[in-house]
Design an enzyme around this catalytic site. Sequence first.
Site, PDB file in Angstrom:
ATOM      1  N   GLY A   1      34.895  33.398  42.807  1.00  0.00           N
ATOM      2  CA  GLY A   1      35.879  33.330  43.888  1.00  0.00           C
ATOM      3  C   GLY A   1      36.310  31.891  44.103  1.00  0.00           C
ATOM      4  O   GLY A   1      35.484  31.022  44.395  1.00  0.00           O
TER       5      GLY A   1
ATOM      6  N   PRO B   1      42.776  39.611  32.128  1.00  0.00           N
ATOM      7  CA  PRO B   1      43.876  38.658  31.992  1.00  0.00           C
ATOM      8  C   PRO B   1      44.822  38.649  33.187  1.00  0.00           C
ATOM      9  O   PRO B   1      45.383  37.611  33.535  1.00  0.00           O
ATOM     10  CB  PRO B   1      44.588  39.131  30.719  1.00  0.00           C
ATOM     11  CG  PRO B   1      43.504  39.769  29.907  1.00  0.00           C
ATOM     12  CD  PRO B   1      42.614  40.436  30.907  1.00  0.00           C
ATOM     13  N   GLY B   2      44.972  39.801  33.844  1.00  0.00           N
ATOM     14  CA  GLY B   2      45.865  39.866  34.996  1.00  0.00           C
ATOM     15  C   GLY B   2      45.162  40.115  36.307  1.00  0.00           C
ATOM     16  O   GLY B   2      45.809  40.424  37.316  1.00  0.00           O
TER      17      GLY B   2
ATOM     18  N   MET C   1      34.216  41.791  35.314  1.00  0.00           N
ATOM     19  CA  MET C   1      35.224  42.121  36.314  1.00  0.00           C
ATOM     20  C   MET C   1      36.585  41.550  35.930  1.00  0.00           C
ATOM     21  O   MET C   1      37.594  42.233  35.960  1.00  0.00           O
ATOM     22  CB  MET C   1      34.816  41.583  37.693  1.00  0.00           C
ATOM     23  CG  MET C   1      33.601  42.237  38.303  1.00  0.00           C
ATOM     24  SD  MET C   1      33.358  41.742  40.040  1.00  0.00           S
ATOM     25  CE  MET C   1      32.890  40.009  39.849  1.00  0.00           C
TER      26      MET C   1
ATOM     27  N   GLU D   1      40.210  28.591  47.317  1.00  0.00           N
ATOM     28  CA  GLU D   1      41.321  29.108  48.102  1.00  0.00           C
ATOM     29  C   GLU D   1      41.060  30.531  48.590  1.00  0.00           C
ATOM     30  O   GLU D   1      41.364  30.870  49.751  1.00  0.00           O
ATOM     31  CB  GLU D   1      42.611  29.059  47.263  1.00  0.00           C
ATOM     32  CG  GLU D   1      43.092  27.658  46.930  1.00  0.00           C
ATOM     33  CD  GLU D   1      42.266  26.958  45.855  1.00  0.00           C
ATOM     34  OE1 GLU D   1      42.318  25.726  45.783  1.00  0.00           O
ATOM     35  OE2 GLU D   1      41.556  27.657  45.085  1.00  0.00           O
TER      36      GLU D   1
ATOM     37  N   GLU E   1      26.060  36.630  44.728  1.00  0.00           N
ATOM     38  CA  GLU E   1      26.686  35.841  43.678  1.00  0.00           C
ATOM     39  C   GLU E   1      27.119  34.482  44.210  1.00  0.00           C
ATOM     40  O   GLU E   1      26.896  33.443  43.575  1.00  0.00           O
ATOM     41  CB  GLU E   1      27.888  36.587  43.112  1.00  0.00           C
ATOM     42  CG  GLU E   1      28.650  35.799  42.060  1.00  0.00           C
ATOM     43  CD  GLU E   1      29.887  36.508  41.544  1.00  0.00           C
ATOM     44  OE1 GLU E   1      30.599  35.913  40.703  1.00  0.00           O
ATOM     45  OE2 GLU E   1      30.148  37.651  41.980  1.00  0.00           O
TER      46      GLU E   1
ATOM     47  N   GLY F   1      41.882  38.392  38.501  1.00  0.00           N
ATOM     48  CA  GLY F   1      40.734  37.514  38.677  1.00  0.00           C
ATOM     49  C   GLY F   1      40.105  37.772  40.031  1.00  0.00           C
ATOM     50  O   GLY F   1      39.326  38.698  40.223  1.00  0.00           O
ATOM     51  N   SER F   2      40.477  36.952  41.017  1.00  0.00           N
ATOM     52  CA  SER F   2      39.943  37.133  42.366  1.00  0.00           C
ATOM     53  C   SER F   2      40.437  38.428  43.007  1.00  0.00           C
ATOM     54  O   SER F   2      39.782  38.967  43.901  1.00  0.00           O
ATOM     55  CB  SER F   2      40.347  35.942  43.243  1.00  0.00           C
ATOM     56  OG  SER F   2      39.787  34.735  42.753  1.00  0.00           O
TER      57      SER F   2
END
Length: 383
Positions: free
Chosen positions: A367, A131-132, A128, A370, A245, A134-135
């Site tokens: 995740g 580089p640009g 998933m 925050e 997860e 994540g969450s």
Amino acid sequence: MGRTLYDADHEAYRGTVREFLEREVAPHKDAWDDAHLIPRDVYRKAAEAGVYALNVPEQYGGAGELDYRFRLVVCEEVARINALSFGLTLGLQDDLVLHYLTDLTDEEQRKRWLPGCATGDILGALAMTEPGAGSDLRGIRTSARRDGDTWVVNGQKTFISSGITADVVVLATRTDPDAGSRGYTLFVVEAGTPGFHRGRQLDKIGLPGQDTAELFFEDARVPAENMLGEEGMGLRYLMSHLPRERLGVAAMAIGSARAIYEITLDYCKQRTAFGHPISDFQNTRFELATMATELDVAEAYMDASVLAYNDGRLSPTDAAKAKWYVTELQKRVIDRCLQLHGGYGYMREYAVGKAYVDSRIQTIYGGTTEIMKELIGRELADS
């Protein structure tokens, strides 16, 4: 208070898991970390011993066991010998990859992949993160466009656990940039797919035996029959599978925190300073009392979460609560335990020192803390 989560079957299974780990993992885990690689054969042995892939249906070679308490036993026993690199790969298979491959595949796909998963011959990864992105899953840029009986994939993924060794990769792509939340689709990309390349194995500060990599897709041609589920439903699938997860990350966290605490408690009773065991000092007793209480309280929430998951009642919000709180507790407990070990705690040969660096990622992947708080707070504000 004693735990009432497990019954005799779970404790008998614990004996099987413990025997396997003591024989096949404990003598080698430090060498695997030093080599930055865990041999594939140990996963075949683990599958044969029933240490993972229990949820694969019987007709595909698994046990068809859906009770998450068995998975929790594995987490506790892996933590007991502090084999967290090995444990992460098991968690990746059981809590992520197999969760997708048993839920979203059609019959032809199940026959193709699940028997190999059940024997440990097929290892998977979930791709998933980019580089640009994540969450923020909506930030996924890896694209897939239909071309006859294949999909042409272009993009890059990073921080992919088991990215070097994976035989199959569950890949999140954007198939329609104008369709909003319905513009994402999942595919299974198999090793050897034209245009699919693995980058370097990333050099992490912890969990060195568990390979993590960058993945590149340059006009990679993925057969149309490798689509998971329906086109455009990828984001919904990703969101619906996050509770499992996050429960898995929390399960590893509570097991590791408890194991390191128990080691530290014993250490404090044996280590002397100024002519007394350090457990005789009030500050040490206060620290031990604080950790024991926090662990018991968190364990009770985890037990309730596992039973809720078994019953299909674990909500994304409740899973987020477990994920952020228990991983932050793990970080806090292990830090306190290292302090109580003094200089010895900073040595890699001591379990607490290795656990200190191996566990730091827990509040980030799956995740961040925050993001978990934002999800919980958003539901509270909207209710």
